[in-house]
Design a protein around this motif. Structure first.
Motif, PDB file in Angstrom:
ATOM      1  N   GLY A   1      -9.285   5.530   1.335  1.00 38.19           N
ATOM      2  CA  GLY A   1      -8.717   4.496   2.191  1.00 38.19           C
ATOM      3  C   GLY A   1      -9.760   3.461   2.561  1.00 38.19           C
ATOM      4  O   GLY A   1      -9.500   2.559   3.342  1.00 38.19           O
TER       5      GLY A   1
ATOM      6  N   PRO B   1      -5.673   6.679   2.839  1.00 38.37           N
ATOM      7  CA  PRO B   1      -4.746   5.640   2.377  1.00 38.37           C
ATOM      8  C   PRO B   1      -3.432   5.743   3.131  1.00 38.37           C
ATOM      9  O   PRO B   1      -3.099   6.805   3.667  1.00 38.37           O
TER      10      PRO B   1
ATOM     11  N   TRP C   1       0.847  -1.207   0.000  1.00 35.56           N
ATOM     12  CA  TRP C   1       0.000   0.000   0.000  1.00 35.56           C
ATOM     13  C   TRP C   1       0.879   1.253   0.000  1.00 35.56           C
ATOM     14  O   TRP C   1       0.684   2.175  -0.773  1.00 35.56           O
TER      15      TRP C   1
END
Lengths: 321, 523, 299
Positions: B324, B341, B303
């Motif tokens: 997110g 995120p 990520w």
């Protein structure tokens, strides 16, 4: 004679059986429509149930026998995408494709024959060189590039012609025609030019080479010697003889054009059988794919068979073979 | 006949300049998809259902703010946990003149929950329907169920006498080969009547002058044309053949917006795009070795290594919204607190990988469709090149949705792209049930790669019957917090919904991507 | 036509010479693509989204690093076109070679043995020919890619395409070779060879094959243009080469999305290269046909 015809018929049937088998086998493998047919969030059980209901989980052989049995009864199945009988879908699309192919054929004949004649009369002349170079460029352009260019110029920039679709249609006893409205005719122009280019070069070259052949034959020389007028010799004697193979080839090519229309119809969103096919590939709408293949196969087998049988009648030498 | 003659004359008089029929107040619009049937129960296609809304009304519908409001039902009460009572609107008429009453609702619901209905599961909680009086109906549920109204907003009311007349009381179904009259005809109570339907070509609608609701539009008719090719669709708009296209491809937004006479309207849509993980013992890319993705640090590293800002700015041309979470803000269960995120940080990603025992990275498969989501193929390639920077070698596989989704269902991928709109219920429970919960019965329908988290499963089961909205939302949020912390999925962004239209058109846009011409104005 | 007769003939027209030079240049460029191309389009780490959609360097906003600009992934167009050209040429030549080998072999067998073998082979050919190449190729590549996993598809895509195109094209060779074989078969030298008991394989390969090769060469050149176009069309329709491993057709498909966005170079550059390639092949094919076998049909 009867023996030959029945032989050809038998062969045609065999070919159709083979095509059916091929159609079936191929489409078993093009993908799985279930994912496209369930809602977002469907459970695995739902998906399995649908797969079972569609008969997709049966052994191949059973599926094929069922498929074949239905085809024999004239039942082409129901479209996975549109919930309609496939035969009905195909029939509704047929006019669009046939009108497109017809106009394209007429266009390519109307242009190809005179151009071919010009090239044959003065094979090394400036004009025929230009024509031949231009047609060479023409067949070197992929259809989709030609189509996109035409859209860019005539639809987007000049706004003269529509970029897609068939325009207004008139229903003549179930046949949706675009010939009777202004917008329908306008819509035909760009796609049929695109499709005609594919044919044009072929016809032009055929006319050219046949004309050159005929012009060098004895009876034409004899006609010149007799002092017949040039226009009569070229127009009546030479061209007429040169056109026989052109007609045959054009006839045989119609089937080819129908299939080749897949690309043109996709570029112009022409709602014919070709577009039905490409849309079905993306789904995948297996019954439609299979039916389309069967239809095209049938068409070709019929055209070939008719031509073969006609030839047998016309040319007795072939009968002994 | 007279009409034929007129068209014939028009066709023959080619020299006469074309007299355009008055296009004012006819909205001509196009989309990539087509209406695949007008039978509400014979398909599950979300675009088709959105067009149906022009012709049909549900019992409850979504208003301009996408809140639920009364439509053909004026009020409702929960008589018992498994019995809801609906009062129906009086004086409503179907397009062909039949009055609307309880019999129609009973027939429609029975058709909807018929085992042969393709979208049976869209109303899975309902097991029966009873008429109380001419304008009162009871829905019988299998148990307490919080999302009944959300579900009902997508159930369109049909006319019982009409179905009887055309032998269409049972829905058409591809698998049985049953097709009905309702497939290419429609008789609803909605703001527009279906005039003609030609698959792959067009649908034509006329305004319903006797609509029960006060029209907020000034249209006389609507013409819909499906155009699958992006370029051709834009060309048709620019050449003046259309008034609106939905969607307009992102790369054409600037060009269209800068063209005189056209404008572009855009908003984030409900559809969130994310990557799923392989949760099995080993990866398809490296059989025989333990699956690195099972370590949360690895998932976090992946990520951290995705440069979402660049994807947003470049590939999505600044039109997407990075996220997110797996649900968009309008969806119930959305939580601003966790909608962030992990930051783009190559060093952090590298050190996380090293901590997890993969300092040199590993090999992993990354699969995407190339014809389902906006720039799906490009995003996959971009992510592969981003992961290359932390040593993770992604083998990109790109294919058509026709083969992609079946293979996803079979769990053949290591990392894969998926989008979720949580429609029609517009509730986060949809994600919880289908994507997060372990595959088991009605749970985990799209969780095909072995994700299993006991806490999530417990929350999913509790939320499925919790009638107290606050408690239920708290459960959803808890599940989404776990999802975020454990990186159960890797969210990328919310897709934009962008429509291009002529300046003459005034059309509100909705995150559920429904085109609602009954709010449109043309001048 | 023997080699000597060919050499004695005057030089081909200037257009053919130019076409030959163009084609030769392309082939050289393609062979050394890896050395010439500034980057390797198959290496995802060699390009970046930062560089996406830069116009050609001769335009405003161009970047000297990218002579023809970049595509929507930030890939240098010179590089993707070079590699794309390579794939297009490989698939074209591969398909033609495969079709010629199958066609010549089956044509020889059918023409030499005749009878039931001949009938079966020719009927199979009829069926195949009755389906347009594009349709058959669409189906085959569709089936193949449904059976292979995503990563494998991009590796096998050229092979799949070669087979898909060749499957339909061999019939033309087979028919021509069969006809010539039947003619040769009736000649005295073949009869004599049969009488003295030479094995049939030897007769076919040593005696008949050389006589049909010139027709085969001409058909092959003409079909090369068609094969390249078929591949491009398939890739354009999305059933050909994947974007990770693009051919010219794939590049045009990608660029097509940007045709109306002002980013014309993404589609136009590869399209121009494709047209020039096909045109060059067509010019040469035309010339060969007229020189060697004027009656051979062009399709």
């Amino acid at each position: 004679m009867i023996k030959i015809v029945s032989m050809r018929l038998f062969q045609a049937i065999l070919v159709m059986v083979a095509v059916t088998a091929v159609a079936f086998i191929m489409f078993r493998f093009v993908g799985d429509p279930v994912a496209m047919m369930v809602r977002e969030g469907a459970s695995q059980a739902e998906k399995d149930a649908l797969r079972a209901a569609l008969g997709l989980d049966n052994p191949m052989l059973i599926q094929f026998v069922e498929f074949f049995g239905r085809v024999l009864h004239g039942d082409l199945g129901t479209s996975f995408r549109y919930q309609q009988p496939v035969a009905e879908l195909l029939m509704n699309r047929l006019p669009a494709t046939l009108e497109l192919v017809l106009v394209a054929t007429v266009m390519s004949l109307a242009l190809g024959i005179p151009l071919g004649v010009v090239c044959a009369l003065k094979p090394t002349g400036f004009l025929s060189r230009i024509i031949q170079s231009a047609t060479l460029v023409g067949i070197s352009m992929p259809t989709f590039v030609t189509g996109l260019l035409l859209i860019l110029i005539f639809a987007v920039n000049l706004r003269w012609l529509p970029s897609s679709g068939r325009g207004e249609l008139v229903n003549l006893g179930g046949w949706q025609t675009g010939f009777l409205t202004v917008s329908g005719l306008k819509s035909l122009i760009l796609p049929s030019i695109t499709l005609a280019l594919f044919q044009l070069t072929l016809i032009m070259r055929l006319v050219r080479s046949e004309m050159i052949d005929v012009l060098s034959s004895d009876y034409i020389r004899f006609a010149f010697a007799r002092g017949l007028p040039r226009s009569h010799i070229y127009g009546r004697l030479a061209l007429r003889n040169a056109l026989m193979p052109v007609v045959t080839v054009t006839g045989l090519q119609i089937g080819q054009l129908i299939a080749f229309a897949i690309v043109t119809e996709t570029v112009f969103q022409w709602p014919g059988m070709g577009l039905l096919f490409t849309n079905a590939v993306g789904y995948p709408d297996v019954p439609v794919l299979a039916a389309y293949l069967l239809f095209v196969g049938f068409l070709f087998v019929m055209i070939n068979m008719v031509v073969d049988i006609l030839y047998t009648f016309i040319d007795p030498r072939l009968r002994t073979k | 006949m007279k009409k034929y003659l007129k068209t014939l004359l028009a066709g023959l008089a080619l020299v006469v300049p074309m007299t355009m029929p008055s296009v004012a107040q006819t909205l001509r619009w196009s989309s990539a998809g087509d209406v695949i049937s007008y039978d509400p129960n014979a398909q599950v296609d979300s675009f088709t259902q959105s067009v149906h809304h022009m012709v049909f009304d549900p019992l409850v519908r979504r208003n301009k703010e996408l809140q639920l409001e009364p439509a053909l039902a004026t009020s409702w009460e929960v008589v018992a946990p498994d019995r809801w009572r609906f009062k129906l609107r009086q004086g409503v008429k179907f397009h062909e003149g039949q009055p609307f009453n309880a019999d129609d609702v009973v027939a429609t619901i029975q058709r909807q929950i018929d085992p042969g209905a393709r979208n049976r599961e869209n109303l899975s909680a309902v097991i029966g329907v009873e008429k109380v009086d001419d304008y009162t109906v009871d829905l019988i549920l299998s148990g307490p169920y919080p999302l009944l109204l959300n579900d009902l907003a997508a159930i369109y009311m049909m006319s019982k006498p009409w179905m009887e007349e055309h032998n269409a009381l049972k829905p058409g179904n591809t698998s049985t080969g049953a097709t009905t009259y309702a497939n290419n005809h429609a008789n609803g109570t909605g703001p527009f009547k279906l005039v003609t339907y030609e698959p792959d070509s067009k649908s034509v609608f006329a305004v319903n002058e006797e609509w029960w609701d006060k029209p907020q539009h000034n249209l006389k008719s609507v013409e819909f044309r499906p155009i699958a090719s992006d370029a051709t669709r834009v060309a048709a708009l620019l050449s003046g053949e259309l008034d609106m296209i939905a969607p307009v491809p992102l790369q054409d937004i600037d060009r269209v917006a800068n063209t005189q006479g056209f404008k572009v309207v855009e908003n984030p849509s409900l559809r969130v795009i994310f990557l799923g993980f392989n949760w099995k013992k080993e990866l398809h890319a490296e059989p025989g070795k333990p699956n690195p993705l099972l370590d949360v640090k690895v998932r976090q590293a992946l990520w951290h290594a995705v440069d979402l800002a660049t994807i947003q700015k470049r590939l999505m041309r600044g039109k997407s919204r990075t996220t997110g979470m797996m649900v968009a803000p309008p969806v119930t269960g959305y939580d601003e607190g966790i909608d962030a995120p992990l930051a783009y940080d190559i060093d952090k990603a590298k050190s996380l990988l090293a901590e997890a025992g993969y300092p040199d990275g590993f090999k992993v498969g990354l699969n995407c469709s190339n014809d389902r989501y906006i720039a799906d193929e490009q995003i996959c390639l971009a992510i592969a090149s981003m992961w290359a920077k932390i040593g993770v070698q992604a083998d990109v596989g790109v294919e058509s949705k026709t083969t992609y989704f079946p293979r996803m269902d079979k769990g053949e991928f290591d990392m894969y792209m998926l989008g979720w709109a949580s429609l029609p219920p517009m509730d986060g429970y949809s994600v919880l049930q289908a994507l997060l919960a372990t595959t088991d019965g009605k749970f985990g329908g799209s969780n095909s790669n072995g994700l299993s988290n006991p806490k999530i499963d417990e929350l999913a089961r509790k939320a499925s019957t919790e009638l107290d909205q606050d408690k239920r939302v708290a459960m959803l949020k808890e599940a989404f917090t776990i999802t975020h912390d454990e990186v159960l999925y890797l969210p990328l962004h919310q897709q934009p919904v962008a429509w291009a239209m002529s300046d003459k058109v005034d059309m509100p846009q909705f995150p559920d991507e429904y085109v609602r011409p009954w709010f449109a104005h043309m001048n | 036509m023997t080699t000597r007769a060919f050499l004695q003939h005057r030089l081909p027209p200037i257009s053919v010479i130019i076409a030959g030079l163009v084609l030769a240049t392309m082939i050289v460029l393609v062979i050394f693509a890896a050395l010439i191309a500034p980057m390797d389009p198959r290496d995802v780490s060699s390009y970046s989204l930062i560089d996406m959609e830069i116009p050609p360097s001769f335009m405003d906003g161009g970047d000297p690093r990218f002579l023809l600009g970049t595509d929507n992934q930030g890939r240098d167009l010179v590089s993707v076109i070079l590699f794309g050209l390579r794939i297009s040429i490989i698939i074209g030549i591969g398909a033609v070679l495969l079709a010629a080998i199958i066609g010549v072999a089956l044509g020889l067998i059918a023409g030499y043995f005749g009878g039931i073998i001949d009938t079966i082979l020719m009927r199979v050919g009829d069926v195949l020919v009755s389906f347009p190449t594009i349709l058959v190729a669409l189906l085959i590549s569709g089936v193949a890619r449904a059976q292979l996993s995503g990563a494998t598809v991009s590796e096998w895509a050229p092979v799949i395409l070669i087979c898909a195109i060749a499957l339909n094209e061999w019939v033309q060779y087979a028919r021509t070779v069969r006809a010539s074989t039947m003619v040769e078969n009736a000649r005295d030298y073949v009869r004599a060879a049969k009488v003295i008991g030479l094995p049939s394989r030897r007769i076919m390969l040593r005696h008949i094959l050389p006589n049909v090769m010139s027709s085969v060469m001409v058909i092959a050149t003409i079909n090369l243009a068609g094969a390249i176009l078929t591949e491009a069309t398939l890739s354009f329709l999305g059933a050909g080469m994947p974007a990770t491993y693009p051919s010219l057709g794939t590049l045009i498909r990608i660029g097509n999305q940007f045709l109306f966005s002002g980013l014309w170079w993404i589609a136009v550059m590869p399209a121009a290269v494709l047209v020039v390639l096909v045109l060059a092949v067509n010019v040469i094919g035309d010339y060969l046909r007229d020189r060697f076998n004027p009656k051979l049909m062009a399709h």
